[in-house]
Design an enzyme around this catalytic site. Structure first.
Site, PDB file in Angstrom:
ATOM      1  CB  ALA A 209      -0.927   0.003   1.220  1.00 50.10           C
ATOM      2  CD  GLU A 210       2.772   3.753   3.809  1.00 49.70           C
ATOM      3  OE1 GLU A 210       2.294   4.538   2.966  1.00 49.70           O
ATOM      4  OE2 GLU A 210       2.991   4.091   4.982  1.00 49.70           O
ATOM      5  CB  SER A 211       6.559   1.916  -1.576  1.00 46.50           C
ATOM      6  OG  SER A 211       6.882   0.580  -1.207  1.00 46.50           O
TER       7      SER A 211
END
Length: 208
Positions: free
Chosen positions: A51-53
């Site tokens: 989700a972050e990267s």
């Protein structure tokens, strides 16, 4: 001549895709390795990183967050880590989630604190802050987490088979020897949408 150029371009694109896939697999294996070592379920760590990267260590945000787990360099520095190092970035992200889990006692609230900051979770009486970005963040990660629990990523399977070289981790953080555990300072540097008006929450969105 045109066909030759197109062929060369296609070969270059295929080579780049193979390298990129290899990099992603390396990142996933490293996440699983550190998760197991730190007593955190690899499924939740992989879901946060996705989700972050999208597992891209070169990812950068407009707020200055960097790497696979989108850490602020100043936050990583206070942990004694280097946000620009792949291993440190991954360890820092897992450590921060683990700290939030121990603070709030549930995945949803730990993820809310990871995204919006622990201060905002406390501000709303230990509930998910009514920020659209935070609610999307939790929903996306929990969906991916549940998928990985029923259909594990190859990196998780390899680890449990002994390829990574560690036993299967417990589903929730376990007690770590205080002498070996790095200290994590809780900061409020990257809280999101603090000026956004609360929305009507839909708790069922976040049911596990």
């Amino acid at each position: 001549m045109k066909k030759i150029l197109l062929f060369i371009l296609a070969v270059v694109c295929m080579s780049f895709a193979q390298v990129q896939a290899s990099d992603v697999n390396t990142v996933k294996a490293t996440i699983v390795k550190h998760s197991i070592e730190m007593g955190v379920d690899p499924a939740i760590a992989l879901s946060i990183a996705r989700a972050e990267s999208g597992f891209r260590h070169e990812a950068r945000s407009s707020h200055g967050a960097v790497g696979v787990f989108q850490l602020l360099p100043s936050t990583a520095s206070r942990m004694g880590l280097n946000a620009y190092s792949l291993n440190d970035n991954i360890r820092g992200g897992i450590m921060y989630y683990q700290k939030m889990y121990k603070m709030f006692g549930s995945m949803e609230l730990a993820l809310a604190a990871y995204n919006a900051g622990p201060g905002n979770v406390k501000r709303y009486n230990n509930t998910v802050p009514p920020y659209a970005e935070t609610k999307r963040f939790i929903s996306k990660i929990m969906t991916d987490y549940n998928r990985l629990k029923s259909n594990p990523d190859p990196a998780m399977i390899n680890a449990t088979a002994g390829i990574v070289g560690s036993p299967k981790a417990a589903p929730v953080p376990v007690v770590v020897n205080p002498e070996d555990q790095l200290q994590v300072e809780i900061v409020e540097e990257h809280s999101v949408e603090s000026n956004v008006k609360p929305e009507t929450l839909k708790p069922e969105t976040f049911s596990i």
